[in-house]
Design a protein around this motif. Structure first.
Motif, PDB file in Angstrom:
ATOM      1  N   PHE A  48      -7.615   7.605   5.513  1.00  0.00           N
ATOM      2  CA  PHE A  48      -8.560   8.359   4.682  1.00  0.00           C
ATOM      3  C   PHE A  48      -9.713   7.483   4.190  1.00  0.00           C
ATOM      4  O   PHE A  48     -10.580   7.963   3.471  1.00  0.00           O
ATOM      5  CB  PHE A  48      -7.843   8.944   3.462  1.00  0.00           C
ATOM      6  N   TRP A  49      -9.697   6.208   4.567  1.00  0.00           N
ATOM      7  CA  TRP A  49     -10.645   5.230   4.025  1.00  0.00           C
ATOM      8  C   TRP A  49     -11.501   4.633   5.139  1.00  0.00           C
ATOM      9  O   TRP A  49     -11.769   3.433   5.171  1.00  0.00           O
ATOM     10  CB  TRP A  49      -9.868   4.124   3.313  1.00  0.00           C
ATOM     11  N   GLN A  50     -11.968   5.472   6.035  1.00  0.00           N
ATOM     12  CA  GLN A  50     -12.700   4.986   7.204  1.00  0.00           C
ATOM     13  C   GLN A  50     -14.077   4.421   6.859  1.00  0.00           C
ATOM     14  O   GLN A  50     -14.688   3.744   7.688  1.00  0.00           O
ATOM     15  CB  GLN A  50     -12.830   6.123   8.230  1.00  0.00           C
ATOM     16  N   ASP A  51     -14.573   4.678   5.648  1.00  0.00           N
ATOM     17  CA  ASP A  51     -15.875   4.150   5.238  1.00  0.00           C
ATOM     18  C   ASP A  51     -15.752   2.940   4.320  1.00  0.00           C
ATOM     19  O   ASP A  51     -16.699   2.585   3.627  1.00  0.00           O
ATOM     20  CB  ASP A  51     -16.684   5.247   4.530  1.00  0.00           C
ATOM     21  N   THR A  52     -14.580   2.283   4.328  1.00  0.00           N
ATOM     22  CA  THR A  52     -14.349   1.121   3.478  1.00  0.00           C
ATOM     23  C   THR A  52     -14.091  -0.111   4.336  1.00  0.00           C
ATOM     24  O   THR A  52     -13.888  -0.004   5.551  1.00  0.00           O
ATOM     25  CB  THR A  52     -13.129   1.356   2.556  1.00  0.00           C
ATOM     26  N   PRO A  53     -14.077  -1.300   3.722  1.00  0.00           N
ATOM     27  CA  PRO A  53     -13.798  -2.523   4.490  1.00  0.00           C
ATOM     28  C   PRO A  53     -12.407  -2.558   5.107  1.00  0.00           C
ATOM     29  O   PRO A  53     -12.139  -3.376   5.993  1.00  0.00           O
ATOM     30  CB  PRO A  53     -13.963  -3.632   3.438  1.00  0.00           C
ATOM     31  N   LEU A  54     -11.492  -1.668   4.655  1.00  0.00           N
ATOM     32  CA  LEU A  54     -10.138  -1.629   5.206  1.00  0.00           C
ATOM     33  C   LEU A  54      -9.985  -0.556   6.277  1.00  0.00           C
ATOM     34  O   LEU A  54      -8.884  -0.088   6.546  1.00  0.00           O
ATOM     35  CB  LEU A  54      -9.124  -1.378   4.076  1.00  0.00           C
ATOM     36  N   ASN A  55     -11.101  -0.193   6.907  1.00  0.00           N
ATOM     37  CA  ASN A  55     -11.051   0.902   7.873  1.00  0.00           C
ATOM     38  C   ASN A  55     -10.243   0.579   9.123  1.00  0.00           C
ATOM     39  O   ASN A  55      -9.874   1.473   9.870  1.00  0.00           O
ATOM     40  CB  ASN A  55     -12.470   1.320   8.284  1.00  0.00           C
ATOM     41  N   PHE A  56      -9.937  -0.704   9.371  1.00  0.00           N
ATOM     42  CA  PHE A  56      -9.147  -1.089  10.540  1.00  0.00           C
ATOM     43  C   PHE A  56      -7.650  -0.892  10.325  1.00  0.00           C
ATOM     44  O   PHE A  56      -6.854  -1.029  11.268  1.00  0.00           O
ATOM     45  CB  PHE A  56      -9.401  -2.561  10.883  1.00  0.00           C
ATOM     46  N   LEU A  57      -7.238  -0.557   9.110  1.00  0.00           N
ATOM     47  CA  LEU A  57      -5.830  -0.456   8.755  1.00  0.00           C
ATOM     48  C   LEU A  57      -5.435   1.000   8.535  1.00  0.00           C
ATOM     49  O   LEU A  57      -6.088   1.725   7.780  1.00  0.00           O
ATOM     50  CB  LEU A  57      -5.552  -1.266   7.481  1.00  0.00           C
ATOM     51  N   SER A  58      -4.371   1.442   9.194  1.00  0.00           N
ATOM     52  CA  SER A  58      -3.871   2.806   9.035  1.00  0.00           C
ATOM     53  C   SER A  58      -2.389   2.779   8.691  1.00  0.00           C
ATOM     54  O   SER A  58      -1.678   1.807   8.982  1.00  0.00           O
ATOM     55  CB  SER A  58      -4.062   3.619  10.324  1.00  0.00           C
ATOM     56  N   LEU A  59      -1.915   3.867   8.096  1.00  0.00           N
ATOM     57  CA  LEU A  59      -0.490   4.076   7.876  1.00  0.00           C
ATOM     58  C   LEU A  59       0.033   4.982   8.984  1.00  0.00           C
ATOM     59  O   LEU A  59      -0.623   5.959   9.348  1.00  0.00           O
ATOM     60  CB  LEU A  59      -0.238   4.722   6.508  1.00  0.00           C
ATOM     61  N   GLN A  60       1.197   4.671   9.508  1.00  0.00           N
ATOM     62  CA  GLN A  60       1.706   5.418  10.661  1.00  0.00           C
ATOM     63  C   GLN A  60       3.097   5.981  10.411  1.00  0.00           C
ATOM     64  O   GLN A  60       3.964   5.317   9.834  1.00  0.00           O
ATOM     65  CB  GLN A  60       1.743   4.527  11.904  1.00  0.00           C
ATOM     66  N   LEU A  61       3.311   7.214  10.874  1.00  0.00           N
ATOM     67  CA  LEU A  61       4.629   7.841  10.960  1.00  0.00           C
ATOM     68  C   LEU A  61       4.870   8.211  12.416  1.00  0.00           C
ATOM     69  O   LEU A  61       3.950   8.663  13.116  1.00  0.00           O
ATOM     70  CB  LEU A  61       4.705   9.098  10.092  1.00  0.00           C
ATOM     71  N   GLU A  62       6.112   8.055  12.883  1.00  0.00           N
ATOM     72  CA  GLU A  62       6.413   8.319  14.292  1.00  0.00           C
ATOM     73  C   GLU A  62       7.830   8.853  14.434  1.00  0.00           C
ATOM     74  O   GLU A  62       8.738   8.469  13.689  1.00  0.00           O
ATOM     75  CB  GLU A  62       6.262   7.035  15.103  1.00  0.00           C
ATOM     76  N   TYR A  63       7.999   9.734  15.413  1.00  0.00           N
ATOM     77  CA  TYR A  63       9.335  10.213  15.785  1.00  0.00           C
ATOM     78  C   TYR A  63       9.496  10.061  17.284  1.00  0.00           C
ATOM     79  O   TYR A  63       8.553  10.278  18.047  1.00  0.00           O
ATOM     80  CB  TYR A  63       9.540  11.688  15.425  1.00  0.00           C
ATOM     81  N   ASN A  64      10.702   9.700  17.724  1.00  0.00           N
ATOM     82  CA  ASN A  64      11.004   9.747  19.153  1.00  0.00           C
ATOM     83  C   ASN A  64      12.478  10.035  19.373  1.00  0.00           C
ATOM     84  O   ASN A  64      13.316   9.803  18.500  1.00  0.00           O
ATOM     85  CB  ASN A  64      10.568   8.463  19.886  1.00  0.00           C
ATOM     86  N   GLY A  65      12.786  10.577  20.537  1.00  0.00           N
ATOM     87  CA  GLY A  65      14.155  10.919  20.889  1.00  0.00           C
ATOM     88  C   GLY A  65      14.185  11.700  22.184  1.00  0.00           C
ATOM     89  O   GLY A  65      13.150  12.080  22.724  1.00  0.00           O
ATOM     90  N   GLY A  66      15.390  11.941  22.703  1.00  0.00           N
ATOM     91  CA  GLY A  66      15.508  12.708  23.928  1.00  0.00           C
ATOM     92  C   GLY A  66      16.840  12.490  24.614  1.00  0.00           C
ATOM     93  O   GLY A  66      17.798  11.978  24.024  1.00  0.00           O
TER      94      GLY A  66
END
Length: 263
Positions: A101-119
């Protein structure tokens, strides 16, 4: 395991220090894309056809990535029994969401991630896995070269890990060596998980316990369709490199060749 974590972290820092860190803005393909891959796996324990439906989409809040694999077992050379040739032999999917949500700030290279996998792969299930952590994104000014490093906490239902972490590296290089339409991309994952592995991937042999998993899939694609008015069509393949992945003990190298259609 501690030595492995230190090595991976050092490798990531070396790469990050050599690239310019910029905003995770729109990709060179617009807001996103979807592609369908059809590949034949030449691995001595595989010899199967796999389809992969893959998508990546940017938006003002971050990005979403997913892929769904289906394996199809040809009757000839199928070690799973003749009836297995009449239906898909396995399915696996992942979906990951990066929040930024902070793409216009100096920390724009950092994101929080959630992931699911299975099968389910062949004759054994792949348990639910939920991952959460951070994503570091860097790219060249023209976005033709990109790199992501992800540090994720990994919870696998029914399994334990000495270190419940996953390190993920994702890269993409467009117009490699100045050749328009040649793309080198892929990922590498390493994580801690207690699981059983079998020599030659043969369930009839005595199993051993492993505590770490590594898998990498570098891909090389060439947009052959650009030469006859169909830029959607690509030919190429991937090389699956793994260690104690699935039920197979030790290091494996499984080459694949096929085609990709970009929608």
């Amino acid at each position: 395991m501690k030595k492995l974590i230190v090595t991976v972290a050092a490798f990531a820092c070396a790469i990050l220090s050599g690239l310019s860190v910029c905003a995770q803005e729109k990709s060179t393909i617009g807001n996103g894309s979807t592609n369908l891959q059809l590949q034949y796996d030449f691995g001595k324990d595989r010899k199967i056809i796999t389809t992969t439906l893959e998508g990546f989409y940017n938006d003002p809040w971050g990005n979403t990535f997913f892929f769904i694999d289906y394996d199809y077992n040809p009757q000839k050379g199928n070690t799973l029994g003749e009836e297995q040739a009449n239906r898909p032999g396995g399915s696996y999917w992942e979906i990951a969401r990066c929040f930024n949500f902070w793409q216009d700030t100096p920390l724009n290279f950092l994101s929080l991630q959630l992931e699911y996998n299975g099968g389910v792969y062949r004759s054994y299930p792949i348990n639910h896995a939920l991952l959460a952590g951070v994503d570091f994104f860097v790219h060249s000014k023209d976005f033709k070269n990109t790199f992501n490093f992800k540090l994720l906490y990994k919870k696998i239902w029914g399994n334990e890990g000495n270190v419940p972490l996953q390190f993920t590296f994702v890269w993409g290089m467009q117009d490699l060596f100045g050749l328009q339409g040649l793309r080198f991309c892929g990922f590498a994952d390493v994580w801690g998980e207690k699981h059983l592995v079998y020599p030659d991937g043969d369930f009839t042999k005595k199993s051993e316990e492993s505590g770490v998993v590594f898998i990498a899939e570098p891909q090389l694609w060439y947009c052959v369709g650009q030469h006859f008015g169909c830029p959607n069509l690509n030919i190429g393949g991937e090389l699956e490199l793994s260690y104690d992945f699935g039920s197979a003990k030790g290091f494996w190298c499984r080459p694949c060749l096929g085609a990709k259609w970009v929608f």
